[in-house]
Write a protein that holds these residues in place. Structure first.
Motif, PDB file in Angstrom:
ATOM      1  N   TRP A 204       0.816  -1.219   0.000  1.00 43.30           N
ATOM      2  CA  TRP A 204       0.000   0.000   0.000  1.00 43.30           C
ATOM      3  C   TRP A 204       0.848   1.268   0.000  1.00 43.30           C
ATOM      4  CZ3 TRP A 204      -3.598  -2.129   4.394  1.00 43.30           C
ATOM      5  CH2 TRP A 204      -4.572  -2.965   3.827  1.00 43.30           C
ATOM      6  N   ILE A 205       2.119   1.189   0.322  1.00 43.86           N
ATOM      7  CA  ILE A 205       2.965   2.377   0.451  1.00 43.86           C
ATOM      8  C   ILE A 205       3.200   2.988  -0.931  1.00 43.86           C
ATOM      9  CG2 ILE A 205       5.232   3.215   1.160  1.00 43.86           C
ATOM     10  CD1 ILE A 205       5.306   1.010   3.230  1.00 43.86           C
ATOM     11  N   THR A 206       3.089   4.309  -0.993  1.00 42.37           N
ATOM     12  CA  THR A 206       3.303   5.025  -2.253  1.00 42.37           C
ATOM     13  C   THR A 206       4.518   5.950  -2.217  1.00 42.37           C
ATOM     14  OG1 THR A 206       1.814   6.805  -1.546  1.00 42.37           O
ATOM     15  CG2 THR A 206       0.839   4.972  -2.786  1.00 42.37           C
ATOM     16  N   SER A 207       5.086   6.206  -1.023  1.00 35.75           N
ATOM     17  CA  SER A 207       6.202   7.141  -0.908  1.00 35.75           C
ATOM     18  C   SER A 207       7.181   6.653   0.157  1.00 35.75           C
ATOM     19  CB  SER A 207       5.682   8.541  -0.550  1.00 35.75           C
ATOM     20  OG  SER A 207       6.745   9.457  -0.393  1.00 35.75           O
ATOM     21  N   LEU A 208       8.470   6.673  -0.190  1.00 36.28           N
ATOM     22  CA  LEU A 208       9.537   6.278   0.728  1.00 36.28           C
ATOM     23  C   LEU A 208      10.560   7.399   0.819  1.00 36.28           C
ATOM     24  CD1 LEU A 208      10.181   2.555  -0.316  1.00 36.28           C
ATOM     25  CD2 LEU A 208       9.011   3.348   1.742  1.00 36.28           C
ATOM     26  N   GLU A 209      11.279   7.408   1.959  1.00 37.98           N
ATOM     27  CA  GLU A 209      12.327   8.415   2.163  1.00 37.98           C
ATOM     28  C   GLU A 209      13.584   7.731   2.680  1.00 37.98           C
ATOM     29  OE1 GLU A 209      12.074  12.613   4.241  1.00 37.98           O
ATOM     30  OE2 GLU A 209      12.764  11.114   5.683  1.00 37.98           O
ATOM     31  N   MET A 210      14.721   8.161   2.156  1.00 35.40           N
ATOM     32  CA  MET A 210      16.000   7.666   2.634  1.00 35.40           C
ATOM     33  C   MET A 210      16.846   8.863   3.074  1.00 35.40           C
ATOM     34  SD  MET A 210      18.801   5.155   0.794  1.00 35.40           S
ATOM     35  CE  MET A 210      19.163   6.298  -0.529  1.00 35.40           C
ATOM     36  N   LEU A 231      11.715  -4.299   0.038  1.00 29.75           N
ATOM     37  CA  LEU A 231      11.541  -3.242  -0.944  1.00 29.75           C
ATOM     38  C   LEU A 231      10.889  -3.754  -2.226  1.00 29.75           C
ATOM     39  CD1 LEU A 231      14.879  -1.215  -0.633  1.00 29.75           C
ATOM     40  CD2 LEU A 231      12.583  -0.525   0.085  1.00 29.75           C
ATOM     41  N   HIS A 232      11.132  -4.993  -2.581  1.00 31.79           N
ATOM     42  CA  HIS A 232      10.549  -5.544  -3.811  1.00 31.79           C
ATOM     43  C   HIS A 232       9.037  -5.692  -3.709  1.00 31.79           C
ATOM     44  CE1 HIS A 232      11.223  -8.937  -1.083  1.00 31.79           C
ATOM     45  NE2 HIS A 232      10.268  -9.582  -1.751  1.00 31.79           N
ATOM     46  N   GLU A 233       8.482  -5.649  -2.492  1.00 32.38           N
ATOM     47  CA  GLU A 233       7.042  -5.736  -2.309  1.00 32.38           C
ATOM     48  C   GLU A 233       6.367  -4.366  -2.269  1.00 32.38           C
ATOM     49  OE1 GLU A 233       6.757  -9.910   0.206  1.00 32.38           O
ATOM     50  OE2 GLU A 233       6.668  -8.002   1.279  1.00 32.38           O
ATOM     51  N   CYS A 234       7.144  -3.302  -2.289  1.00 31.36           N
ATOM     52  CA  CYS A 234       6.585  -1.939  -2.298  1.00 31.36           C
ATOM     53  C   CYS A 234       6.261  -1.535  -3.729  1.00 31.36           C
ATOM     54  CB  CYS A 234       7.552  -0.957  -1.656  1.00 31.36           C
ATOM     55  SG  CYS A 234       8.000  -1.344   0.051  1.00 31.36           S
ATOM     56  N   THR A 235       5.376  -2.275  -4.353  1.00 29.62           N
ATOM     57  CA  THR A 235       5.096  -2.108  -5.785  1.00 29.62           C
ATOM     58  C   THR A 235       4.299  -0.851  -6.097  1.00 29.62           C
ATOM     59  OG1 THR A 235       3.161  -3.544  -5.502  1.00 29.62           O
ATOM     60  CG2 THR A 235       5.211  -4.582  -6.227  1.00 29.62           C
ATOM     61  N   SER A 236       3.699  -0.219  -5.109  1.00 25.11           N
ATOM     62  CA  SER A 236       2.922   1.001  -5.356  1.00 25.11           C
ATOM     63  C   SER A 236       3.743   2.273  -5.208  1.00 25.11           C
ATOM     64  CB  SER A 236       1.718   1.065  -4.405  1.00 25.11           C
ATOM     65  OG  SER A 236       0.848  -0.027  -4.602  1.00 25.11           O
ATOM     66  N   VAL A 237       5.005   2.151  -4.847  1.00 27.20           N
ATOM     67  CA  VAL A 237       5.848   3.332  -4.642  1.00 27.20           C
ATOM     68  C   VAL A 237       6.166   3.967  -5.989  1.00 27.20           C
ATOM     69  CG1 VAL A 237       8.075   4.172  -3.817  1.00 27.20           C
ATOM     70  CG2 VAL A 237       6.817   2.458  -2.508  1.00 27.20           C
ATOM     71  N   ARG A 238       5.899   5.248  -6.079  1.00 26.05           N
ATOM     72  CA  ARG A 238       6.245   6.021  -7.271  1.00 26.05           C
ATOM     73  C   ARG A 238       7.118   7.221  -6.927  1.00 26.05           C
ATOM     74  NH1 ARG A 238       4.816   1.990  -8.688  1.00 26.05           N
ATOM     75  NH2 ARG A 238       3.290   1.384 -10.276  1.00 26.05           N
ATOM     76  N   GLN A 239       7.328   7.464  -5.656  1.00 26.26           N
ATOM     77  CA  GLN A 239       8.105   8.619  -5.223  1.00 26.26           C
ATOM     78  C   GLN A 239       9.128   8.197  -4.181  1.00 26.26           C
ATOM     79  OE1 GLN A 239       7.829  11.912  -6.343  1.00 26.26           O
ATOM     80  NE2 GLN A 239       9.685  12.227  -5.160  1.00 26.26           N
ATOM     81  N   LEU A 240      10.397   8.421  -4.477  1.00 24.23           N
ATOM     82  CA  LEU A 240      11.490   8.149  -3.545  1.00 24.23           C
ATOM     83  C   LEU A 240      12.203   9.460  -3.251  1.00 24.23           C
ATOM     84  CD1 LEU A 240      13.404   6.261  -1.951  1.00 24.23           C
ATOM     85  CD2 LEU A 240      14.712   5.998  -4.074  1.00 24.23           C
TER      86      LEU A 240
END
Length: 354
Positions: A204-210, A231-240
């Motif tokens: 469900w996650i769409t945004s991640l931050e490092m 990380l390979h399961e964060c398929t909805s992420v479009r913004q890093l």
């Protein structure tokens, strides 16, 4: 019968007791008896009565005692049923005791629950937004999470529908940090926040931050990309988002850094591993504190890494960078420039003017 005696009998009843029976007769041709002024008409009657009842007409107490007592007893019982006062039978502690409070189960049965799931989906989503309004936009491992967030997540256990609707809204509208930055045991943990989530929550996650900068002289051992991180399961992420807190290549770190280009190389390798695990990410947003220079070795290496993976570069609001800096220097090359540089074997440091 004398005339005077006949006039006295008009409108009156004659009561004759015979063998314990009472016979009441009316004088023929007697006119109706008017209602005495001291007797009120019952409130339940719509119109005032013309003919009085036996109870109304018994002004002188001529009704037999047994019948009169029975009427009084019936009226007393009827009135007792309409009052909240304790009955005459309740004596002692029962008459003076307060009403017994209802139990929790009795209160639940007394009130019908609100049909929340019958509301339109748009209204339910708006209620979820208000419910999570006081949580921070960026979430990280924090000792204060239990008080601020964990108790709210218990709302997901209500039912399957609410768990899916509220869960998707919560995880898709917040940014989660890949690696923890809070000082203490969470910073050195080998199980980051993503590794503690389920597969559905990560999807469900769409945004991640490092965040890069904490532990610049000795990065934690838990800052590695592996299958357990998910990380390979964060398929909805479009913004890093890559946020740089410090640049160890700056001269102010001379004599303190572990070695030249140590942390810069570690950061480039970490970003490479993250982008390799998430090829579905389209954009990489760079931001930094005011002390970080975009033309420094740290930022140039990270930008090159993102461009080499074909990502679109964006700038965050904290630093206020744009595609053209104050000196009119082009810092983000076009796709044609990147392709030409790679084909000719020229490093990206040449393409991006330092």
């Amino acid at each position: 019968m004398p005339r005077r005696a006949a006039q006295q009998l008009v409108g009156r009843r004659v009561t004759i007791s015979k063998s314990s029976r009472t016979v009441t007769t009316m004088v023929d041709n007697a006119p109706p008896t008017p209602i005495p002024s001291n007797i009120n008409t019952p409130l339940g009657s719509e119109y005032p009565s013309t003919y009085t009842s036996e109870a109304e007409g018994d002004v002188d107490g001529e009704i037999d005692g047994d019948i009169d007592g029975q009427v009084d007893e019936d009226v007393a019982k009827a009135m007792g049923a309409l009052t909240l006062a304790p009955s005459a039978e309740a004596t002692g502690s029962e008459a003076s005791a307060p009403p017994k409070p209802l139990t929790r189960l009795e209160r639940r049965r007394q009130y019908k629950p609100f049909p929340f799931l019958e509301l339109p989906a748009e209204l339910r989503v708006k209620i979820y937004e208000y419910f999570f309004d006081d949580t921070h936009y960026v979430l990280d491992l924090d000792p204060d999470n239990y008080r601020r967030i964990h108790k709210k997540l218990g709302f997901f256990r209500t039912c399957r529908t609410i768990s899916l609707e509220a869960g998707y809204l919560f995880y898709s509208t917040h940014t989660f940090r890949i690696f923890p930055t809070h000082p203490g045991k969470h910073f050195k943990t080998k199980k980051p926040l993503l590794a503690r989530m389920s597969s559905r929550q990560r999807s469900w996650i769409t945004s991640l931050e490092m965040r890069l900068g904490p532990g610049w002289n000795k990065p934690p051992r838990g800052w590695v990309v592996n299958p357990a991180l998910g990380l390979h399961e964060c398929t909805s992420v479009r913004q890093l988002t890559v946020f740089v807190e410090c640049d160890p290549s700056d001269g102010i770190f001379n004599g303190f850094r572990r070695a030249d280009d140590f942390y810069e190389g570690f950061s480039r390798g970490l970003l490479t591993d993250v982008l390799t695990e998430m090829p579905f990410v389209n954009n990489v947003t760079f931001d930094a504190w005011s002390s970080v220079r975009r033309k420094g070795a740290m930022m140039r290496g990270l930008i090159n890494t993102a461009l080499s993976h074909g990502k679109h570069i964006r700038w965050g609001p904290e630093r206020g960078w744009t595609d053209v800096d104050d000196e009119g220097e082009i810092v983000v090359p076009t796709s044609d420039m990147v392709a030409t540089a790679l084909l000719n074997g020229v490093g990206m440091d040449v393409v991006i003017v330092a």
